[in-house]
Write an enzyme that holds these catalytic residues in place. Structure first.
Site, PDB file in Angstrom:
ATOM      1  CG  MET A  30      -1.876  -1.199   1.176  1.00 25.73           C
ATOM      2  SD  MET A  30      -3.382  -0.916   2.094  1.00 25.73           S
ATOM      3  CE  MET A  30      -2.731  -0.695   3.733  1.00 25.73           C
ATOM      4  N   GLY A  31       2.160   1.109  -0.348  1.00 24.27           N
ATOM      5  CA  GLY A  31       3.029   2.282  -0.423  1.00 24.27           C
ATOM      6  C   GLY A  31       3.523   2.716   0.941  1.00 24.27           C
ATOM      7  N   GLY A  36      10.867  -2.769   5.625  1.00 24.62           N
ATOM      8  CA  GLY A  36      10.124  -4.033   5.586  1.00 24.62           C
ATOM      9  C   GLY A  36       9.722  -4.364   4.154  1.00 24.62           C
ATOM     10  CG  HIS A  37       6.786  -1.930   2.217  1.00 24.27           C
ATOM     11  ND1 HIS A  37       6.697  -0.753   2.920  1.00 24.27           N
ATOM     12  CD2 HIS A  37       5.566  -2.520   2.326  1.00 24.27           C
ATOM     13  CE1 HIS A  37       5.467  -0.626   3.411  1.00 24.27           C
ATOM     14  NE2 HIS A  37       4.772  -1.681   3.071  1.00 24.27           N
ATOM     15  CG  ASP A 150       0.628  -7.270   7.742  1.00 26.06           C
ATOM     16  OD1 ASP A 150      -0.071  -6.517   8.412  1.00 26.06           O
ATOM     17  OD2 ASP A 150       1.685  -6.888   7.188  1.00 26.06           O
ATOM     18  CB  VAL A 176      12.127  -5.566   8.323  1.00 24.93           C
ATOM     19  CG1 VAL A 176      13.195  -4.507   8.526  1.00 24.93           C
ATOM     20  CG2 VAL A 176      12.540  -6.538   7.226  1.00 24.93           C
ATOM     21  CG  MET A 184      10.749  -1.560  10.422  1.00 23.98           C
ATOM     22  SD  MET A 184      11.858  -0.911   9.188  1.00 23.98           S
ATOM     23  CE  MET A 184      11.564   0.831   9.328  1.00 23.98           C
ATOM     24  CB  SER A 185       3.958  -0.705  11.013  1.00 28.24           C
ATOM     25  OG  SER A 185       2.694  -0.183  10.691  1.00 28.24           O
ATOM     26  CB  SER A 186       2.729   2.719   6.927  1.00 26.80           C
ATOM     27  OG  SER A 186       3.329   1.985   5.881  1.00 26.80           O
TER      28      SER A 186
HETATM   29  P1  AMP Z   1       1.370  -2.964   3.450  1.00 27.49           P
HETATM   30  O1  AMP Z   1       1.951  -1.899   2.582  1.00 27.49           O
HETATM   31  O2  AMP Z   1       1.308  -2.610   4.893  1.00 27.49           O
HETATM   32  O3  AMP Z   1       0.072  -3.518   2.910  1.00 27.49           O
HETATM   33  O4  AMP Z   1       2.392  -4.185   3.377  1.00 27.49           O
HETATM   34  C1  AMP Z   1       2.767  -4.732   2.155  1.00 27.49           C
HETATM   35  C2  AMP Z   1       3.572  -5.995   2.409  1.00 27.49           C
HETATM   36  O5  AMP Z   1       4.715  -5.680   3.197  1.00 27.49           O
HETATM   37  C3  AMP Z   1       2.787  -7.052   3.191  1.00 27.49           C
HETATM   38  O6  AMP Z   1       3.093  -8.332   2.670  1.00 27.49           O
HETATM   39  C4  AMP Z   1       3.297  -6.869   4.590  1.00 27.49           C
HETATM   40  O7  AMP Z   1       3.189  -8.039   5.382  1.00 27.49           O
HETATM   41  C5  AMP Z   1       4.750  -6.528   4.329  1.00 27.49           C
HETATM   42  N1  AMP Z   1       5.331  -5.827   5.479  1.00 27.49           N
HETATM   43  C6  AMP Z   1       4.833  -4.759   6.148  1.00 27.49           C
HETATM   44  N2  AMP Z   1       5.612  -4.447   7.203  1.00 27.49           N
HETATM   45  C7  AMP Z   1       6.633  -5.351   7.200  1.00 27.49           C
HETATM   46  C8  AMP Z   1       7.774  -5.570   8.051  1.00 27.49           C
HETATM   47  N3  AMP Z   1       8.023  -4.815   9.094  1.00 27.49           N
HETATM   48  N4  AMP Z   1       8.594  -6.595   7.735  1.00 27.49           N
HETATM   49  C9  AMP Z   1       8.355  -7.403   6.669  1.00 27.49           C
HETATM   50  N5  AMP Z   1       7.309  -7.238   5.839  1.00 27.49           N
HETATM   51  C10 AMP Z   1       6.460  -6.239   6.100  1.00 27.49           C
END
Ligand code: AMP
Length: 295
Positions: A30-31, A36-37, A150, A176, A184-186
């Site tokens: 989702m950008g 992590g991404h 997730d 990550v 890590m998270s947005s």
């Molecule tokens: P999102 O942009 O939050 O929808 O995440 C996109 C992808 O990145 C999903 O497969 C998430 O599980 C993965 N992701 C998000 N945060 C992390 C992280 N900290 N470490 C590894 N993968 C991540």
């Protein structure tokens, strides 16, 4: 790096890559890209010749009152990061492109979605699976990398691929983490400094449970209490769930084994955070954080 905004453009680019014999890897996001991404992109590059990322904040997976409108969007930054990470094609569809009219078919998960995050986010996983199925249909990847962060989402995507016989291999990549252990998270950007102190308890609690497991503890209730004990009972960190479940079917277990997951969701200062560990799967960034705490 190519950028495609329409389904047709994306399909043409992928077709060209395939015509030169290249395999296709795909990372849906989702950008608001972070390390992590980018680690998923790195793994994807190891597994496929041509790497596609999608950047799309999917309205279908947000419930009323959730953060769809305030979800961070910075296209220029994301594209620069994706290019630097070695992405070949970035797919950035508009809402109109992906959902042009009345949708009458969606992917609705069964029991696996009626637990953990599914309880507080009804419809969320239907939104996730529907968009991921559409993206798989557009990009037709050989392999797709999904984050363990997730966990329930990763399990559901794997089950969707198996149950609908979709021709793609799914690999789940490790979480990550920040130096202090926070996954890590947005959404971490919303945390104040004091929130961060509370948020850190989540990974600490998980690390304590892993240490207990390694020390021979197998009682799921006791492992769960290791985590809840570390989280505390204050208002600053409100626990939504701490569950010890099977990695296969997300059902609670009484005795932990190598395939057991401990999953946590908690609210800190208005931000909902999730994290998890699989007891016998290495979590290199959690080990590093443990090392930092002890130093
Ligand atoms: P999102 O942009 O939050 O929808 O995440 C996109 C992808 O990145 C999903 O497969 C998430 O599980 C993965 N992701 C998000 N945060 C992390 C992280 N900290 N470490 C590894 N993968 C991540």
């Amino acid at each position: 790096m190519q950028v495609a905004r329409t389904i047709q453009e994306a399909r043409e680019q992928v077709k060209q890559a395939r015509s030169s014999g290249r395999s296709v890897g795909f990372v849906p996001t989702m950008g608001d890209l972070h390390r992590g991404h980018l680690s998923l992109v790195g793994r994807c590059r190891e597994l496929a010749d041509y790497v596609v990322i999608s950047i799309y904040v999917n309205p279908l997976q947000f419930g009323p009152g959730e953060d769809f409108d305030s979800y961070p969007r910075d296209e220029d930054r994301d594209l620069a990061l994706a290019e630097r990470a070695g992405v070949d094609l970035a797919f950035l569809p508009s809402d109109r492109e992906l959902y042009p009219g009345d949708t009458s078919v969606v992917v609705t998960p069964k029991r696996l979605a009626d637990r953990l995050c599914g309880l507080s986010r009804p419809g969320h996983f239907e939104g996730v699976l529907t968009v991921v199925a559409k993206l798989f249909g557009i990009i037709t990847p050989d392999v797709s990398i999904i984050g363990q962060k997730d966990f329930q989402q990763a399990v559901l995507i794997k089950r969707m691929v198996a149950d609908l016989n979709l021709p793609v291999d799914i690999e789940v990549a490790p979480t990550v983490r920040e130096e202090d252990g926070l996954a890590m998270s947005s959404r971490n950007a919303h945390l104040s400094e004091s929130d961060r102190g509370y948020a850190r308890r989540i990974s600490r609690g998980l690390a304590e449970a892993v240490a207990a497991y390694r020390g021979g503890e197998r009682d799921a209730g006791l492992l769960e209490r290791r985590v809840t004990g570390a989280l505390g009972t204050g208002e600053e960190l409100r626990v939504e769930y701490v569950e010890v479940v099977s990695a296969k079917d997300l059902e609670p277990v009484a005795r932990a084994d190598a395939d057991t997951v401990i999953a946590v969701a908690a609210h800190v200062g208005g931000t909902r955070l999730i994290d998890n560990i699989i007891l016998d799967r290495p979590d290199p960034d959690l080990e590093k954080a443990l090392h930092n705490w002890r130093a």
